[in-house]
Write a protein that holds these residues in place. Sequence first.
Motif, short mmCIF file in Angstrom:
data_model
loop_
_atom_site.label_atom_id
_atom_site.label_comp_id
_atom_site.label_asym_id
_atom_site.label_seq_id
_atom_site.Cartn_x
_atom_site.Cartn_y
_atom_site.Cartn_z
N GLN A 396 0.84 -1.21 0.00
CA GLN A 396 0.00 0.00 0.00
C GLN A 396 0.87 1.26 0.00
N ALA A 397 1.95 1.22 0.78
CA ALA A 397 2.85 2.39 0.88
C ALA A 397 3.50 2.70 -0.46
N TRP A 398 3.84 1.64 -1.22
CA TRP A 398 4.53 1.86 -2.50
C TRP A 398 3.64 2.56 -3.53
N GLN A 399 2.36 2.61 -3.28
CA GLN A 399 1.48 3.37 -4.19
C GLN A 399 1.67 4.88 -3.99
N LYS A 400 2.24 5.25 -2.83
CA LYS A 400 2.45 6.67 -2.53
C LYS A 400 3.91 7.10 -2.60
N CYS A 401 4.85 6.13 -2.52
CA CYS A 401 6.27 6.51 -2.45
C CYS A 401 7.15 5.46 -3.11
N ASP A 402 8.43 5.85 -3.32
CA ASP A 402 9.41 4.97 -3.98
C ASP A 402 10.35 4.29 -2.99
N ALA A 403 10.52 4.87 -1.82
CA ALA A 403 11.39 4.31 -0.78
C ALA A 403 10.98 4.92 0.55
N LEU A 404 11.41 4.29 1.63
CA LEU A 404 11.09 4.78 2.98
C LEU A 404 12.37 5.21 3.68
N LEU A 405 12.27 6.24 4.52
CA LEU A 405 13.39 6.68 5.35
C LEU A 405 13.02 6.52 6.82
N THR A 406 13.86 5.81 7.57
CA THR A 406 13.63 5.59 9.00
C THR A 406 14.97 5.60 9.72
N PRO A 407 14.97 5.68 11.05
CA PRO A 407 16.22 5.41 11.78
C PRO A 407 16.57 3.93 11.60
N THR A 408 17.83 3.56 11.82
CA THR A 408 18.23 2.15 11.73
C THR A 408 18.01 1.44 13.05
N ALA A 409 18.40 2.08 14.14
CA ALA A 409 18.32 1.45 15.47
C ALA A 409 17.78 2.45 16.47
N PRO A 410 17.16 1.98 17.57
CA PRO A 410 16.58 2.91 18.54
C PRO A 410 17.59 3.57 19.46
N SER A 411 18.89 3.24 19.32
CA SER A 411 19.92 3.85 20.17
C SER A 411 21.26 3.74 19.47
N ALA A 412 22.26 4.40 20.03
CA ALA A 412 23.65 4.17 19.62
C ALA A 412 24.14 2.90 20.31
N ALA A 413 25.39 2.53 20.06
CA ALA A 413 25.95 1.32 20.67
C ALA A 413 25.88 1.41 22.20
N PHE A 414 25.53 0.30 22.82
CA PHE A 414 25.46 0.24 24.28
C PHE A 414 26.61 -0.62 24.80
N GLY A 415 26.81 -0.60 26.10
CA GLY A 415 27.93 -1.33 26.70
C GLY A 415 27.72 -2.83 26.70
N LEU A 416 28.81 -3.57 26.57
CA LEU A 416 28.73 -5.02 26.70
C LEU A 416 28.21 -5.36 28.09
N GLY A 417 27.22 -6.25 28.16
CA GLY A 417 26.64 -6.64 29.44
C GLY A 417 25.49 -5.77 29.90
#
Length: 492
Positions: A396-417
């Motif tokens: 349905q979205a492709w009827q209105k647009c050619d590509a989507l733009l979003t963030p990749t991840a909800p945060s930057a890198a977090f600490g191990l553990g």
Amino acid sequence: MSKLTELTLAAARDGLAKKAFSAVELATAFNQAIEAANPSLNAYVLTTPEKALDMAAASDARLKAGNAGKLEGIPLGIKDLFCTQGVRATACSNILGEFAPTYESTVTSQLWRDGAVMLGKLNMDEFAMGSSNETSRFGPVVNPWKRQDGANAALTPGGSSGGSAAAVAADLCLGATATDTGGSIRQPASFTGTVGIKPTYGRASRYGIVAFASSLDQAGPIAKNVLDSAILLESMCGHDPKDSTSLQVPVPDFAAAVSRGVKGLRIGVPKEYRVDGMPEAIEKLWSDGIAWLKDAGAEIVDVSLPHTKYALPCYYIVAPAEASSNLARYDGMRFGKRVAGNTLTETYEQSRAQGFGNEVKRRILIGTYVLSAGYYDAYYLRAQRVRSRIAEDFRQAWQKCDALLTPTAPSAAFGLGEKSADPIQMYLNDVFTVTANLAGLPGISVPAALDAQGLPLGLQVIGKALDEETVFAVAGVLEAQAGFTAKAKPWW
């Protein structure tokens, strides 16, 4: 460290063609860089320095004879999920022991066909199950980036392709193979300031890649920039009769699409991706990305993907169900680890109990549960219906647009553990990426900014099925407009 390792893949290819340096010199520089850095980063679980020099010498001979391949002499790292003939491939799991395949995966065989050089096998989450590279039998990978808070905490490079992302970010290869089942190329790329693309499902053969979830897994590259990722993806893709899901379609000139521009394109911004508690830096980056594309001549349109909120629960039913089926083959009988018991059943139980790590066991148990007779309809079949709705949202979205733009991840890198004790928190790392896997669509992550702690953040472009060219065109503009040139400062 030799400056040769700091080159982009495209620049190294040009340098080799102009005989500014040899493939052996290039491979030697990377062998030395890996030897110096890997004890600190743990990006490689197996190095193949002699093999790299032999392959580089063969590349030099082909370069001299004038019959160079598209990747002639280019040193690459290979995720440990890819079978490499005569070179150990374990999916970073104890269950595979010291398994050395007698055959080559299609993706790697195509890279070698085009003249690439293998530096070694890269660390990853066990069987690609994880978002932080902490489930590997070889221990976690350490992100080359550090926070600017002075605490010096070791950060995750993301997962499951954490070794691939860290190796590229730390200049330990010119590019790396990776796989993406729910975001395992794009999230690590975002965490390490690199570029990672998952192509359309079926673009790249899955033959010779250790299976996690067969209807979701897809190979792709992690590279230093958009052009390098396009060059690598072109070699990795193509029809393969050995994979029944491989698409019989031509491979376009992805590299040419990078500079195509976005004038006249309609870029969709899905409202459902604005999640509660999203960091301000990611909100700002998303707004910046929208402005950059608008300035470059694209039309921005609001779109709705109403079933997005069901994507994570749907994914964490479908993926474990397929994993439960795929991992049933590791029984201690034919290859890999075997722990002898008093009976056949005991041998099965002990081999699997000692061979699989906790996260893999958790997902096998979830998968077995949702496939069991009393729950199959309630969970697995319902998840498949939701998956169809998610794919329909995109149509349905492709009827209105050619590509989507979003963030990749909800945060930057977090600490191990920091999140490993809470599986739900860890699973939420995939919130922006799993939809593309469930719908089989191409998606790329492009580094575009640093957060307040000096850590990289990525923007994601999702495209129509088999329209990687538009994805690369949008990514090329984002890369140029963002002007992201930051690198991790060597501490290793």
